[in-house]
Design a protein around this motif. Structure first.
Motif, mmCIF file in Angstrom:
data_model
loop_
_atom_site.group_PDB
_atom_site.id
_atom_site.type_symbol
_atom_site.label_atom_id
_atom_site.label_comp_id
_atom_site.label_asym_id
_atom_site.label_seq_id
_atom_site.Cartn_x
_atom_site.Cartn_y
_atom_site.Cartn_z
ATOM 1 N N GLY A 354 96.453 26.379 126.304
ATOM 2 C CA GLY A 354 95.669 25.160 126.082
ATOM 3 C C GLY A 354 94.545 25.374 125.104
ATOM 4 O O GLY A 354 94.757 25.853 123.990
ATOM 5 N N MET A 355 93.310 25.031 125.495
ATOM 6 C CA MET A 355 92.178 25.177 124.586
ATOM 7 C C MET A 355 91.915 26.645 124.239
ATOM 8 O O MET A 355 91.258 26.940 123.244
ATOM 9 N N GLU A 356 92.456 27.576 125.035
ATOM 10 C CA GLU A 356 92.256 28.994 124.746
ATOM 11 C C GLU A 356 93.417 29.596 123.952
ATOM 12 O O GLU A 356 93.466 30.813 123.745
ATOM 13 N N ALA A 357 94.343 28.767 123.498
ATOM 14 C CA ALA A 357 95.410 29.252 122.626
ATOM 15 C C ALA A 357 94.805 29.782 121.330
ATOM 16 O O ALA A 357 93.692 29.409 120.931
ATOM 17 N N ILE A 358 95.543 30.646 120.659
ATOM 18 C CA ILE A 358 95.066 31.192 119.385
ATOM 19 C C ILE A 358 95.349 30.187 118.269
ATOM 20 O O ILE A 358 96.461 29.681 118.130
ATOM 21 N N ARG A 359 94.316 29.913 117.506
ATOM 22 C CA ARG A 359 94.423 28.980 116.385
ATOM 23 C C ARG A 359 93.912 29.639 115.113
ATOM 24 O O ARG A 359 93.223 30.661 115.165
ATOM 25 N N LYS A 360 94.252 29.041 113.987
ATOM 26 C CA LYS A 360 93.587 29.429 112.742
ATOM 27 C C LYS A 360 92.898 28.200 112.190
ATOM 28 O O LYS A 360 93.400 27.073 112.306
#
Length: 383
Positions: A354-360
């Motif tokens: 969720g909000m703690e997924a890894i993003r760039k």
């Protein structure tokens, strides 16, 4: 015990219900951040500290343990006494929200709670002299201080210290026979800003497209405290993502390449408003990731980290050993960063978090400061 999942509903919540006389309901709603909640301390002290000199020395030393990682200037609360540990810390939390401002300012033979306004002034002065405030070496450690004295058992002297962050994340309300009422908040906080911008040296421009090795070769030329503006791609990862990557390394799997190719920004996004590239997207408290740094840097990752607050000595030592840097971002302006500096957000890995997924994220002129460098210098340690 060990498998966790975000409820995606902000629940469960802590809901405390107390009884009172009359026909009105009174509410205090607190959206307390984890950074400030983690900085609540209980010290099972002794009556020996209950004198002018020892109490002042005690408070002075404990403020340093709070540090800067919970978004100062703080609403600081110190509670001395209490018939139990839980009474003491509950009072700390509510006092930091101004909930007990109505208390009398003197005690009684019956042991009533009271505010000690003289010690509030003294501790505010100690906070200003600490030089670990919101500015580098500045006096703004605390907006204000609440000191509450409670009765205690003769064998116990609990002392609680805690903070609420610079953002007033609470609001009072009531329901009466006349309707529903909410506390009036400030609509024009800009009136409190100074008339002129502070005089600052121009920031060092950092273009991440030059590659991580060249970025580190650039950063090593400048001392801690140097102001930066960063343009390029950051990888966003915080607690749950770090734990997931450590599990991969423990299984003998390689460090993901994206953790090597870009700085790691400790943050979590809010929901993206329509027409925006990103929702509110400010830095989270860095210290929660301290235990991962040496391992990750030894595998070529996390060599440049961005977050808020001070770090532990293990991070300074890891950066010196592996050639890494910790850059401090600014706690508080998450919405401004989303509006002016973050241009694109993409999911990279661990969607189930969720909000703690890894993003760039693609950023332009993202503000930061060098706090820990590759030579073992830590700005906050110098203070």
């Amino acid at each position: 015990m060990f498998k966790e999942k975000n409820t995606a509903s902000n629940l469960p919540a802590q809901i405390d219900i107390l009884c009172d006389t009359g026909d009105e309901y009174h509410f205090l709603f607190i959206a307390k951040g984890g950074g400030s909640a983690n900085k609540a301390y209980l010290f099972q002290s002794t009556p020996a500290v209950l004198n002018e000199t020892d109490l002042e020395d005690f408070v002075r030393s404990k403020l340093k343990e709070i540090g800067t990682s919970a978004c100062p200037p703080y609403h600081l609360a110190v509670v001395i006494g209490g018939t139990s540990a839980e009474v003491n810390l509950k009072t700390v939390k509510l006092a930091s929200c101004g909930y007990y401002d109505h208390l009398p300012t003197s005690g009684s033979a019956g042991g009533r709670a009271f505010r000690d306004v003289e010690w509030e002034r003294r501790i505010l002065k100690i906070a200003q002299e600490s030089r670990i405030g919101a500015q580098f070496g500045g006096k703004y450690f605390a907006h204000d201080v609440r000191v509450i004295r409670l009765s205690r058992h003769a064998a116990s002297c609990p002392i609680g210290i805690g903070v609420s962050c610079s953002a007033d994340r609470q609001i009072k309300g009531k329901i009466t026979r006349d309707g529903v009422f909410l506390e009036q908040l400030e609509f024009h906080p800009e009136k409190y800003l100074p008339a002129e911008q502070p005089a600052l040296a121009p920031p060092v421009k950092v273009d991440l497209r030059m590659g991580m090795e060249n970025v580190r070769n650039l950063l090593t030329k400048f001392p801690v405290k140097t102001r930066l503006e960063i343009t390029g791609t950051l990888i966003v990862a915080r607690d749950a993502a770090h734990a997931r990557i450590k599990q991969m390394l423990d299984r003998g799997e390689p460090m993901p390449q994206y953790f090597k190719d870009s700085p790691i920004y400790y943050a979590g996004p809010a929901k993206t408003p329509e027409g925006m590239a990103s929702g509110s997207f400010g830095p989270t408290t860095a210290g929660r990731m301290d235990s991962f740094v040496d391992l990750f840097q030894s595998k070529g990752g996390s060599l440049v980290m961005i977050a808020k607050g001070n770090r532990g000595k293990a991070v300074t030592e890891a950066c010196k050993k592996h050639g890494g840097f910790y850059l401090g971002s600014i706690g508080g302006p998450a919405a401004v960063l989303a509006q002016t500096n973050i241009k694109k957000v993409d999911l990279v890995d661990f969607e189930d978090l969720g909000m703690e997924a890894i993003r760039k994220i693609d950023v332009v002129d993202f503000p930061a400061f060098i706090v820990v460098d590759d030579k073992g210098n830590d700005f906050f340690e110098e203070l």
